[in-house]
Design a protein around this motif. Sequence first.
Motif, mmCIF file in Angstrom:
data_model
loop_
_atom_site.group_PDB
_atom_site.id
_atom_site.type_symbol
_atom_site.label_atom_id
_atom_site.label_comp_id
_atom_site.label_asym_id
_atom_site.label_seq_id
_atom_site.Cartn_x
_atom_site.Cartn_y
_atom_site.Cartn_z
ATOM 1 N N ALA A 1 1.039 -0.933 -0.078
ATOM 2 C CA ALA A 1 0.037 0.053 0.089
ATOM 3 C C ALA A 1 0.793 1.147 -0.026
ATOM 4 O O ALA A 1 1.747 1.226 0.706
ATOM 5 C CB ALA A 1 -0.992 -0.281 1.311
ATOM 6 N N CYS A 2 0.526 2.060 -0.727
ATOM 7 C CA CYS A 2 1.547 3.336 -1.028
ATOM 8 C C CYS A 2 0.321 4.567 -0.761
ATOM 9 O O CYS A 2 -0.778 4.707 -0.964
ATOM 10 C CB CYS A 2 1.879 3.465 -2.348
ATOM 11 N N GLY A 3 1.271 5.379 -0.002
ATOM 12 C CA GLY A 3 0.596 6.911 0.157
ATOM 13 C C GLY A 3 0.165 7.478 -1.010
ATOM 14 O O GLY A 3 0.853 7.306 -2.251
ATOM 15 N N THR A 4 -1.058 8.423 -0.877
ATOM 16 C CA THR A 4 -1.620 9.185 -1.933
ATOM 17 C C THR A 4 -1.932 10.544 -1.590
ATOM 18 O O THR A 4 -2.165 10.848 -0.442
ATOM 19 C CB THR A 4 -2.939 8.604 -2.846
ATOM 20 N N PRO A 5 -1.938 11.496 -2.386
ATOM 21 C CA PRO A 5 -2.286 12.915 -2.216
ATOM 22 C C PRO A 5 -3.736 13.013 -2.441
ATOM 23 O O PRO A 5 -4.368 14.237 -2.560
ATOM 24 C CB PRO A 5 -1.478 13.777 -3.321
ATOM 25 N N PHE A 6 -4.547 11.980 -2.519
ATOM 26 C CA PHE A 6 -6.094 12.029 -2.670
ATOM 27 C C PHE A 6 -6.614 12.091 -1.525
ATOM 28 O O PHE A 6 -6.843 10.841 -0.979
ATOM 29 C CB PHE A 6 -6.515 11.032 -3.733
ATOM 30 N N ALA A 7 -7.047 13.207 -1.040
ATOM 31 C CA ALA A 7 -7.505 13.254 0.182
ATOM 32 C C ALA A 7 -9.134 13.235 0.431
ATOM 33 O O ALA A 7 -9.687 13.524 -0.468
ATOM 34 C CB ALA A 7 -7.105 14.432 1.079
ATOM 35 N N GLY A 8 -9.689 12.785 1.633
ATOM 36 C CA GLY A 8 -11.059 12.750 1.689
ATOM 37 C C GLY A 8 -11.478 13.871 2.684
ATOM 38 O O GLY A 8 -11.063 14.885 2.478
ATOM 39 N N GLU A 9 -12.364 13.529 3.598
ATOM 40 C CA GLU A 9 -12.825 14.268 4.431
ATOM 41 C C GLU A 9 -11.592 15.049 5.326
ATOM 42 O O GLU A 9 -11.887 16.253 5.863
ATOM 43 C CB GLU A 9 -14.043 14.005 5.347
ATOM 44 N N LEU A 10 -10.547 14.416 5.599
ATOM 45 C CA LEU A 10 -9.914 14.948 6.289
ATOM 46 C C LEU A 10 -8.898 16.026 5.977
ATOM 47 O O LEU A 10 -8.296 16.955 6.544
ATOM 48 C CB LEU A 10 -8.811 13.759 6.904
ATOM 49 N N ALA A 11 -8.849 16.185 4.393
ATOM 50 C CA ALA A 11 -8.431 17.339 3.714
ATOM 51 C C ALA A 11 -6.919 17.158 4.025
ATOM 52 O O ALA A 11 -6.292 18.388 4.142
ATOM 53 C CB ALA A 11 -9.029 18.600 4.029
#
Length: 284
Positions: free
Chosen positions: A192-202
């Motif tokens: 699993a890799c980190g992404t800049p695609f954020a949800g509600e946490l912004a």
Amino acid sequence: MTLTSQLGASEPVAIEIGGMAIALHTQDPPFRQLLENRYAGFIQFPPAPHPQFEFDIDLVGADLRDNDRFELSETTQPDEDVQVRLKDGEWFLKRGDFRARWDSRAGRGHIRQSRNPYAIDSVLRIIHSLILAKQGGFLVHAASVIRGGRAFLFAGVSGAGKTTISRLAPSDAILLTDEISYVRHEGNEYRACGTPFAGELARLGENQSAPLSTLFLLEKGRENRIEPVATSEAIRLLLRNILFFAEDAELVTLVFQSACEFVEQVPVRRLIFVPDERVWEMIS
């Protein structure tokens, strides 16, 4: 000192997600600054001299013209009315706020889009989903966290609790994303890799990766418990959460095969939880 001043205005902005860098060329300084701010932590510096994938970006004003008129809107949803087709060996991507074409063999493409960041976000998701499909990986609607050197995925539709489980994570956990997880198949393991695609946490995830330990299917309940999931159900629910946009039978088949192989190798469990930090005692 900004990245622009370090790189020079003519250098591309190379955005690296999941170890895969995509170089973006723009002649518009404010938009370049927007990219650097939006993807901070995922900018490859210095950019590779010969990137594997690169796009030229042209910005437009109120609408895009491509034989017909498409109004642009700041409120357009990232995945709304997306069309992705392969024609004569070239990918064509279209939505109300962008047009893009990409020759995956040459690694070159062109994007016409409005100035809003949602357009480039969507293009990047689509391109990465196409790349991953041929590598046995995928993008999935899931939060992901690293703890103790292992990654955990928490999948579910909107409202299932992805942001909640991320917010409850203990201080020693590394948040990769609270919205869209990047899963790569490397050798005999999935990462699993980190992404800049954020949800509600912004909040952007960390640009890190780790071997996957477990995929949890989220469900809110009155108590914390973990239940087994039958293989067929695990495949069905995973497929429901995988992001894939292309109208291409070959790639659809590959994504289905990837989901089956993933479930064979990575444990899938149902996590029923109360929105309380004690749920992480079970996860760890």
